[in-house]
Design an enzyme around this catalytic site. Structure first.
Site, mmCIF file in Angstrom:
data_model
loop_
_atom_site.group_PDB
_atom_site.id
_atom_site.type_symbol
_atom_site.label_atom_id
_atom_site.label_comp_id
_atom_site.label_asym_id
_atom_site.label_seq_id
_atom_site.Cartn_x
_atom_site.Cartn_y
_atom_site.Cartn_z
ATOM 1 N N GLY A 1 0.792 -1.231 0.000
ATOM 2 C CA GLY A 1 0.000 0.000 0.000
ATOM 3 C C GLY A 1 0.817 1.270 0.000
ATOM 4 C CB THR A 2 0.307 4.435 1.909
ATOM 5 O OG1 THR A 2 0.489 3.980 3.247
ATOM 6 C CG2 THR A 2 -1.175 4.491 1.553
ATOM 7 C CG LEU A 3 4.175 1.894 4.621
ATOM 8 C CD1 LEU A 3 4.117 0.753 5.629
ATOM 9 C CD2 LEU A 3 4.985 3.053 5.175
ATOM 10 C CD GLU B 1 0.508 -0.506 7.936
ATOM 11 O OE1 GLU B 1 -0.687 -0.138 7.931
ATOM 12 O OE2 GLU B 1 1.228 -0.391 6.941
#
Length: 184
Positions: free
Chosen positions: A35-37, A109
């Site tokens: 995802g966003t990482l 997270e």
């Protein structure tokens, strides 16, 4: 030398532990980021910020099983729903991380409340370098085990959202991720 304990699926109902000896660089575990990482995404800077610990990019992979990857909530957060067999094989990146980075990722997270860190089988698509395959990775038939942050707690309607095979905050879905700093 240090020993890394890794979880592997012996069957769909049981997990077994085995160990792998690696050069002494501190305890490192493998995580799968979807995802966003990921590189080029809004939170990637956390993966390379040495303040949070050490992470080393290993390569790109694809989940062996299908999972629903959805974008949900008012902040357009990507969620990998821990519901194997539905959705798509999900594309992501594999990293070795030390204990400090793993602790940061757990906090970032919201583990174990928002996400749970669970083992997942990943098919290796591309290694960063030839040495990546031998640096503590036990790869069998291009498959390895990584931790992934997925969720078993979600709104029932999320199962009816579009499923993605590759998350991109800036994609055609027009559901750009809202950074924590920008949230009300």
């Amino acid at each position: 030398m240090n020993t890394i304990l890794r979880l592997t699926h012996a069957s769909s109902r049981s997990l077994h532990l085995f160990s792998k000896t690696v050069p002494s660089v501190g305890r490192m575990v493998q995580v799968f980021i979807y995802g966003t990482l990921k590189k080029g995404q809004p939170n990637y800077h956390h993966m390379i910020n040495g303040v949070h610990g050490t992470s080393k990019f290993q390569g790109r992979g694809l989940t062996v099983e299908k999972y629903p990857l959805v974008i949900a909530g008012k902040y357009n957060i990507p969620y990998l729903l821990n519901n194997p067999g539905k959705g798509h094989r999900v594309t992501g990146e594999m990293y070795f991380v030390d204990d400090q980075m793993l602790q940061f990722l757990d906090e970032f997270e919201g583990c174990p409340n928002m996400y749970q860190r669970t083992p997942v089988r990943v098919e290796v698509v591309e290694w960063e370098s030839k040495s990546s395959m031998t640096e503590g990775s036990s790869v069998i038939n291009n498959i390895l085990e990584c931790y992934v942050y997925s969720t078993t707690t979600y709104q029932p309607e999320w199962m009816h959202l579009p499923y993605y095979d590759n998350y991109d905050s800036f994609g055609n879905h027009k559901l750009s991720y809202v950074l924590r700093e920008s949230r009300e």
